[in-house]
Design a protein around this motif. Structure first.
Motif, PDB file in Angstrom:
ATOM      1  N   PRO A 174       1.159  -1.220  -0.114  1.00 29.92           N
ATOM      2  CA  PRO A 174       0.231  -0.189   0.146  1.00 29.92           C
ATOM      3  C   PRO A 174       0.690   1.783  -0.243  1.00 29.92           C
ATOM      4  CG  PRO A 174      -0.824  -1.890   2.284  1.00 29.92           C
ATOM      5  CD  PRO A 174       0.487  -2.147   1.397  1.00 29.92           C
ATOM      6  N   TRP A 175       0.463   2.445  -0.568  1.00 35.23           N
ATOM      7  CA  TRP A 175       1.421   3.490  -0.818  1.00 35.23           C
ATOM      8  C   TRP A 175       1.466   4.438   0.334  1.00 35.23           C
ATOM      9  CZ3 TRP A 175      -0.691   7.908   0.466  1.00 35.23           C
ATOM     10  CH2 TRP A 175      -2.335   8.273   0.208  1.00 35.23           C
ATOM     11  N   ASP A 176       0.332   4.192   1.261  1.00 32.42           N
ATOM     12  CA  ASP A 176       0.938   5.343   2.709  1.00 32.42           C
ATOM     13  C   ASP A 176       0.391   4.639   3.738  1.00 32.42           C
ATOM     14  OD1 ASP A 176      -1.715   2.664   2.412  1.00 32.42           O
ATOM     15  OD2 ASP A 176      -2.930   4.517   3.312  1.00 32.42           O
ATOM     16  N   ILE A 177       1.280   3.131   3.127  1.00 29.05           N
ATOM     17  CA  ILE A 177       2.223   2.355   5.241  1.00 29.05           C
ATOM     18  C   ILE A 177       3.460   2.385   4.520  1.00 29.05           C
ATOM     19  CG2 ILE A 177       2.001  -0.009   5.602  1.00 29.05           C
ATOM     20  CD1 ILE A 177      -1.057   1.490   5.882  1.00 29.05           C
TER      21      ILE A 177
ATOM     22  N   GLN B  59      -0.559  -4.868  12.539  1.00 22.75           N
ATOM     23  CA  GLN B  59       0.013  -3.754  12.838  1.00 22.75           C
ATOM     24  C   GLN B  59       0.139  -3.335  11.581  1.00 22.75           C
ATOM     25  OE1 GLN B  59       2.564  -2.462  15.911  1.00 22.75           O
ATOM     26  NE2 GLN B  59       2.315  -0.488  15.772  1.00 22.75           N
ATOM     27  N   ALA B  60      -0.286  -1.498  11.393  1.00 25.75           N
ATOM     28  CA  ALA B  60      -0.614  -0.917  10.186  1.00 25.75           C
ATOM     29  C   ALA B  60       0.097   0.541  10.994  1.00 25.75           C
ATOM     30  CB  ALA B  60      -1.325  -0.672   8.787  1.00 25.75           C
ATOM     31  N   VAL B  61       1.670   0.735   9.916  1.00 23.75           N
ATOM     32  CA  VAL B  61       2.508   2.429  10.583  1.00 23.75           C
ATOM     33  C   VAL B  61       2.014   2.680   9.197  1.00 23.75           C
ATOM     34  CG1 VAL B  61       4.363   3.633  11.062  1.00 23.75           C
ATOM     35  CG2 VAL B  61       3.594   0.997  12.364  1.00 23.75           C
ATOM     36  N   TYR B  62       1.730   3.638   9.303  1.00 14.67           N
ATOM     37  CA  TYR B  62       1.068   5.240   7.926  1.00 14.67           C
ATOM     38  C   TYR B  62       2.241   5.392   8.142  1.00 14.67           C
ATOM     39  CZ  TYR B  62      -3.571   2.835   8.063  1.00 14.67           C
ATOM     40  OH  TYR B  62      -4.310   1.655   8.076  1.00 14.67           O
ATOM     41  N   SER B  63       2.350   6.369   6.335  1.00 12.50           N
ATOM     42  CA  SER B  63       3.760   6.923   5.852  1.00 12.50           C
ATOM     43  C   SER B  63       3.751   7.975   6.971  1.00 12.50           C
ATOM     44  CB  SER B  63       3.506   6.597   4.644  1.00 12.50           C
ATOM     45  OG  SER B  63       2.711   7.704   4.226  1.00 12.50           O
ATOM     46  N   GLU B  64       5.009   8.955   6.302  1.00 14.12           N
ATOM     47  CA  GLU B  64       4.394  10.328   6.760  1.00 14.12           C
ATOM     48  C   GLU B  64       3.913  11.708   6.037  1.00 14.12           C
ATOM     49  OE1 GLU B  64       7.626  14.793   6.487  1.00 14.12           O
ATOM     50  OE2 GLU B  64       8.812  12.716   5.932  1.00 14.12           O
ATOM     51  N   ARG B  65       3.558  11.012   5.209  1.00 13.11           N
ATOM     52  CA  ARG B  65       2.665  11.604   3.939  1.00 13.11           C
ATOM     53  C   ARG B  65       0.507  10.946   4.463  1.00 13.11           C
ATOM     54  NH1 ARG B  65       3.794   9.594  -0.599  1.00 13.11           N
ATOM     55  NH2 ARG B  65       3.084   7.658  -0.485  1.00 13.11           N
ATOM     56  N   SER B  66       0.652   9.901   4.705  1.00 16.70           N
ATOM     57  CA  SER B  66      -0.367   9.740   5.510  1.00 16.70           C
ATOM     58  C   SER B  66      -0.681  10.469   6.762  1.00 16.70           C
ATOM     59  CB  SER B  66      -0.468   8.358   5.539  1.00 16.70           C
ATOM     60  OG  SER B  66      -0.934   7.411   4.045  1.00 16.70           O
ATOM     61  N   ALA B  67       0.471  10.906   7.153  1.00 17.20           N
ATOM     62  CA  ALA B  67       0.217  11.513   8.655  1.00 17.20           C
ATOM     63  C   ALA B  67      -0.320  12.793   8.479  1.00 17.20           C
ATOM     64  CB  ALA B  67       2.002  11.757   9.490  1.00 17.20           C
ATOM     65  N   ARG B  68       0.305  13.676   7.600  1.00 15.81           N
ATOM     66  CA  ARG B  68      -0.113  15.079   7.455  1.00 15.81           C
ATOM     67  C   ARG B  68      -1.769  14.775   6.803  1.00 15.81           C
ATOM     68  NH1 ARG B  68       5.117  15.357   4.945  1.00 15.81           N
ATOM     69  NH2 ARG B  68       4.327  15.105   2.709  1.00 15.81           N
ATOM     70  N   ASP B  69      -2.387  14.019   6.449  1.00 12.99           N
ATOM     71  CA  ASP B  69      -3.357  14.297   5.300  1.00 12.99           C
ATOM     72  C   ASP B  69      -4.708  13.416   6.424  1.00 12.99           C
ATOM     73  OD1 ASP B  69      -2.600  14.702   3.132  1.00 12.99           O
ATOM     74  OD2 ASP B  69      -2.262  12.898   2.170  1.00 12.99           O
ATOM     75  N   LYS B  70      -3.952  12.301   7.688  1.00 11.91           N
ATOM     76  CA  LYS B  70      -4.692  12.122   8.143  1.00 11.91           C
ATOM     77  C   LYS B  70      -4.291  11.798   9.511  1.00 11.91           C
ATOM     78  CE  LYS B  70      -8.386   9.277   7.100  1.00 11.91           C
ATOM     79  NZ  LYS B  70      -9.147   7.837   6.775  1.00 11.91           N
TER      80      LYS B  70
ATOM     81  N   GLY C 163      17.502  10.741   9.617  1.00  8.45           N
ATOM     82  CA  GLY C 163      18.065   9.507  10.327  1.00  8.45           C
ATOM     83  C   GLY C 163      17.876  11.024  12.097  1.00  8.45           C
ATOM     84  N   ARG C 164      17.938  11.774  12.199  1.00  7.31           N
ATOM     85  CA  ARG C 164      18.282  12.715  13.269  1.00  7.31           C
ATOM     86  C   ARG C 164      17.780  12.808  14.464  1.00  7.31           C
ATOM     87  NH1 ARG C 164      21.179  17.344  10.412  1.00  7.31           N
ATOM     88  NH2 ARG C 164      21.470  16.639   8.372  1.00  7.31           N
ATOM     89  N   SER C 165      16.172  12.535  14.097  1.00  9.50           N
ATOM     90  CA  SER C 165      15.521  12.900  14.735  1.00  9.50           C
ATOM     91  C   SER C 165      13.589  11.707  14.719  1.00  9.50           C
ATOM     92  CB  SER C 165      14.596  14.185  14.647  1.00  9.50           C
ATOM     93  OG  SER C 165      14.378  14.258  13.319  1.00  9.50           O
ATOM     94  N   VAL C 166      12.943  11.837  15.894  1.00  4.40           N
ATOM     95  CA  VAL C 166      11.989  11.008  15.411  1.00  4.40           C
ATOM     96  C   VAL C 166      11.003  11.355  14.901  1.00  4.40           C
ATOM     97  CG1 VAL C 166      10.130   9.114  16.802  1.00  4.40           C
ATOM     98  CG2 VAL C 166      12.643   9.211  17.481  1.00  4.40           C
ATOM     99  N   GLU C 167      10.095  10.547  14.036  1.00  5.37           N
ATOM    100  CA  GLU C 167       8.488  11.359  13.480  1.00  5.37           C
ATOM    101  C   GLU C 167       7.323  10.359  14.280  1.00  5.37           C
ATOM    102  OE1 GLU C 167       9.044  11.174   9.569  1.00  5.37           O
ATOM    103  OE2 GLU C 167      10.269  13.574   9.071  1.00  5.37           O
ATOM    104  N   LEU C 168       6.165  11.627  14.621  1.00  4.49           N
ATOM    105  CA  LEU C 168       5.390  10.409  15.073  1.00  4.49           C
ATOM    106  C   LEU C 168       3.936   9.884  13.814  1.00  4.49           C
ATOM    107  CD1 LEU C 168       3.747  12.565  18.173  1.00  4.49           C
ATOM    108  CD2 LEU C 168       5.620   9.795  17.870  1.00  4.49           C
ATOM    109  N   HIS C 169       4.170   8.747  13.686  1.00  6.89           N
ATOM    110  CA  HIS C 169       3.176   8.498  12.721  1.00  6.89           C
ATOM    111  C   HIS C 169       1.755   7.581  13.350  1.00  6.89           C
ATOM    112  CE1 HIS C 169       6.335   8.394   9.181  1.00  6.89           C
ATOM    113  NE2 HIS C 169       6.940   9.085  10.170  1.00  6.89           N
ATOM    114  N   PRO C 170       0.335   7.873  12.210  1.00  8.72           N
ATOM    115  CA  PRO C 170      -0.128   7.305  13.290  1.00  8.72           C
ATOM    116  C   PRO C 170      -0.461   6.000  12.731  1.00  8.72           C
ATOM    117  CG  PRO C 170      -0.862   8.508  11.419  1.00  8.72           C
ATOM    118  CD  PRO C 170       0.317   8.822  11.628  1.00  8.72           C
ATOM    119  N   SER C 171      -0.979   4.458  13.710  1.00  4.91           N
ATOM    120  CA  SER C 171      -0.469   3.769  13.218  1.00  4.91           C
ATOM    121  C   SER C 171      -1.915   2.612  13.784  1.00  4.91           C
ATOM    122  CB  SER C 171       0.618   2.844  14.458  1.00  4.91           C
ATOM    123  OG  SER C 171       0.326   1.329  14.204  1.00  4.91           O
ATOM    124  N   ILE C 172      -2.301   2.054  13.100  1.00  2.00           N
ATOM    125  CA  ILE C 172      -3.881   1.130  13.239  1.00  2.00           C
ATOM    126  C   ILE C 172      -3.807  -0.671  13.874  1.00  2.00           C
ATOM    127  CG2 ILE C 172      -6.023   0.600  12.748  1.00  2.00           C
ATOM    128  CD1 ILE C 172      -5.955   3.167  11.389  1.00  2.00           C
TER     129      ILE C 172
END
Length: 175
Positions: free
Chosen positions: A80-83, A99-110, A154-163
């Motif tokens: 899937p493109w958004d995972i 468990q699906a961890v969504y992409s940065e792009r998906s995190a912005r959209d949803k 690789g210098r920081s951590v981002e939060l991505h939605p996960s279901i």
């Protein structure tokens, strides 16, 4: 006479068994599928949906009951493109955890808040522990939370939605 019918109906209804908790509204059953996979699928069925390009990284949990797989885009022919990643738990050859961890792009959209609102419209108000939102039925648990992912540099951590969905009793941490 007409007056006897309501009395008869009331006496018949009084004999019917009541639900275990008559005050509690019956909840909507949790959907047991996520990202084209269904709890209970066999590993060979999963590999038909996400054909491996190479062997998926895996490890067996202590106690040897469940094998955990991590699938990323580079490990599967179709993905899937958004995972960003799928994490699967397989016990006795059957899928018990997705468990699906969504992409940065998906995190912005949803963002997670929007996901929680959408799921709340289906399943009702979630239970909440910190920033983990969960819904349960007699067989399944659905959880939504932010998963820490390394940033692109690789210098920081981002939060991505996960279901995640899983069989009740297959994960010790929240049942």
């Amino acid at each position: 006479p007409m007056g006897a019918f309501p009395a008869l109906l009331a006496s018949v209804l009084a004999l019917l068994p009541l639900p275990a908790n008559a005050d509690e509204e019956e909840s909507v059953p949790i959907q047991r599928y996520l990202e084209s996979l269904r709890l209970g699928d066999y590993l060979k069925e999963i590999k038909l949906v996400y054909p491996p390009l190479r062997e998926w990284p895996s490890f067996r949990e202590p106690g040897g009951k469940t094998t955990r797989y991590q699938i990323e885009r580079s490990y599967a022919k179709h993905f899937p493109w958004d995972i960003d990643s799928l994490r699967l738990g397989v016990r006795w050859g059957r899928l018990v955890h997705i468990q699906a961890v969504y992409s940065e792009r998906s995190a912005r959209d949803k963002p997670i808040e929007k996901i929680v609102v959408e799921l709340s419209m289906i399943y009702g108000e979630p239970s909440r522990k910190g920033m983990i939102y969960s819904w349960r039925d007699s067989k399944t648990v659905l959880r939504v939370f932010n998963e820490e992912q390394p940033s692109a540099d690789g210098r920081s951590v981002e939060l991505h939605p996960s279901i995640e969905i899983y069989e009740r009793g297959s994960r010790e941490q929240v049942d």
